[in-house]
Design an enzyme around this catalytic site. Structure first.
Site, short mmCIF file in Angstrom:
data_model
loop_
_atom_site.label_atom_id
_atom_site.label_comp_id
_atom_site.label_asym_id
_atom_site.label_seq_id
_atom_site.Cartn_x
_atom_site.Cartn_y
_atom_site.Cartn_z
N CYS A 54 2.03 11.96 23.90
CA CYS A 54 1.43 12.42 22.43
C CYS A 54 2.57 13.21 21.92
CB CYS A 54 0.16 13.26 22.72
SG CYS A 54 -1.35 12.10 23.21
N ARG A 97 -16.68 -14.67 -16.72
CA ARG A 97 -17.85 -14.96 -15.59
C ARG A 97 -18.95 -14.59 -16.48
NH1 ARG A 97 -17.19 -12.22 -9.86
NH2 ARG A 97 -17.74 -10.38 -11.05
#
Length: 512
Positions: free
Chosen positions: A441, A40
């Protein structure tokens, strides 16, 4: 042409360390495990680009490593490179294919599912570069500067046809390559590789950087392996293994439930620790074999999110079990976004939630269409979903397969679903449990204790799904027994803890 996309290097001549050269970095990468090179160059002349491509091709060709040219079909044709990669703002893929002919490799950058759909419709690309995975300094013009994470990559992969290969790109390095390659999967579709830039191109030792990255890709972490245990073993034996191990459960949970969760953990024969001090997480996870982590989203804030993230990273590093409780994740966009960030950050062993919470987490899977049903599944922490059993289990399985974990859906009927399609329904418990803060929980605490014990001293061969099932059975049996003695929330809570303790010491399997 059979192409190995596993370790795809994209070059960047602007980040070469002063101790090296561009060609030296590429040569070291080619000689130490890179399988594909994309050249690139955005700032040099066409002539210089061609000369550089020729030099790189001399390094890659003897190793049968394809050379892909970024954007420039003319350069690729000039040096007879093996292929071209185009972005969304570059030459259209259909035109690039017409110029290249049928035998060259063609890749296309995609940053969202719609772009992937377009590539599939065109039917000319060999592979797609999916991203941006994480925040990156390599490209400044990305559409998602913070990265889409594995959740976003999976949504893009979901749109791929089976004959188009895929690599993830953007912010991938030695610290996250392994989990990206193992987390990004949709059904039988997995990433074919990762694309990297700076972690090799900017390295003072590109050879070692490449070898280390190669090793990261080849390493299979414990959490990425689904273990099945098919022997007949009693529930009592599994519980006895947990109590005998006396595991430690590390809670990062909400202030409302800390006391109750600690008492539940003690009642089943484990030990609780409530710590939000990141400096000690490494010591816990590395030095304690029978430890599990509970991450409870209950009262999130900016600082706590950093604590969650640190704990998740550390416990993943040492392959220790994590139970994630996405409390009220469907109550607000901010809470669901918090879940997105955490589930992009690492792997969790079990996701536990009520129907509304799991239906909300499902929106993070590739099976949910963005812009689809936006109806809330929750009011505060309570589920208001009216989904039927078939839909609940289907979406629960999709959550499990997406995140590679076991899913527990709580309610009148508790569903334990595995990523490999195993399921069991556990009834029991009692409606009065919903009148006591923390009963949902602290089920997470119980599951974490069983997983921690199983990790240190396997009773069911490391089978997370089976260990989780037994944890849920114990918990719900204690709830049912306690409810037969008391229907008043205050006395029930005390009785429930007593029953948990009794059953943990002498549990007889019931048809619950």
């Amino acid at each position: 042409m059979a192409v190995d996309y596993s370790l795809y290097l994209v070059t960047d001549s602007t980040m070469i360390p002063s101790s090296s050269t561009f060609l030296k970095q590429v040569e070291d990468a080619v000689n130490n495990g890179v399988t594909l090179i994309q050249l690139r160059e955005k700032e040099i002349s066409t002539l210089d680009f061609i000369e550089r491509a020729k030099e790189v091709h001399k390094l890659t060709k003897p190793k049968n490593i394809p050379l892909i040219i970024n954007d420039r079909v003319d350069v690729a044709l000039a040096v007879d490179a093996e292929g071209v990669h185009v972005g969304q703002d570059d030459m259209p893929a259909t035109l690039a294919r017409k110029l290249l002919g049928p035998n060259k490799i063609l890749g296309v950058t995609c940053s969202n599912p719609e772009e992937v759909k377009q590539v599939v419709r065109e039917g000319v690309a060999d592979y797609v570069g999916l991203g941006t995975t994480f925040a990156t300094n390599t490209k400044k013009d990305v559409k998602t500067p913070g990265g889409v994470g594995p959740i976003g990559i999976r949504k893009q992969m979901h749109e791929l046809s089976k004959d188009i290969r895929c690599v993830a790109i953007g912010g991938i390095n030695h610290s996250n390559a392994n989990r990206v390659i193992h987390q990004c999967r949709v059904g039988n579709k997995r990433l074919d590789g990762i694309a990297v830039v700076s972690c090799i191109m900017a390295s003072e030792d590109a050879a070692e950087a490449t070898r280390t990255l190669r090793a990261e890709l080849e390493y299979i972490p414990d959490w990425a392996v689904t273990k099945l245990f098919e022997k007949d073993i009693s529930v009592h034996s599994i519980i006895e293994n947990m109590t005998g191990s006396h595991p430690l459960v590390h809670h990062i949970t909400n202030n409302v439930v800390k006391n109750f969760s600690a008492n539940v953990t003690l009642a089943i024969g484990a030990s609780p620790i409530m710590s939000e001090l990141p400096e000690e997480f490494e010591e816990f996870a590395s030095g304690i074999p029978n430890i599990g982590l509970v991450i409870n989203l209950g009262t999130p804030n900016t600082e706590l999110m950093k604590v969650f993230s640190k704990a998740l990273t550390v416990y993943n590093r040492y392959n220790k079990p994590i139970v994630f409780d996405p409390v009220a994740c469907g109550a607000s966009k901010a809470r669901l976004e918090s879940c997105r960030k955490l589930l992009n950050q690492g792997f969790v062993t079990v996701i536990k939630g009520n129907v509304g919470e799991i239906m909300s987490i499902w929106k993070l899977t590739p099976y949910y269409l963005e812009g689809g049903d936006g109806e809330s599944q929750m009011r505060g922490v309570d589920s208001i979903s009216n989904a039927q059993e078939a839909e609940v289990t289907e979406k629960g399985f999709q959550v499990a397969s997406t995140f590679g974990c076991t899913v527990v859906i709580t309610g009148k009927r508790n569903y334990i679903l595995s990523s490999d399609k195993r399921s069991v329904v556990v009834t029991g418990g009692d409606p009065v449990m919903g009148s006591i803060t923390g009963t949902g929980c602290s089920l997470g605490s119980t599951i974490a204790a069983f997983l921690a014990a199983e990790k240190a001293n396997p009773a069911v061969g490391g089978d997370v799904w089976k260990a989780t099932e037994v944890a849920v059975r114990l918990y719900n049996s204690a709830g049912a027994d306690a409810a037969r003695k008391s229907q008043s929330p205050g006395s029930f809570m005390i009785t429930f803890l007593d029953k948990l303790s009794e059953l943990s010491q002498n549990f007889e399997a019931k048809n619950t």
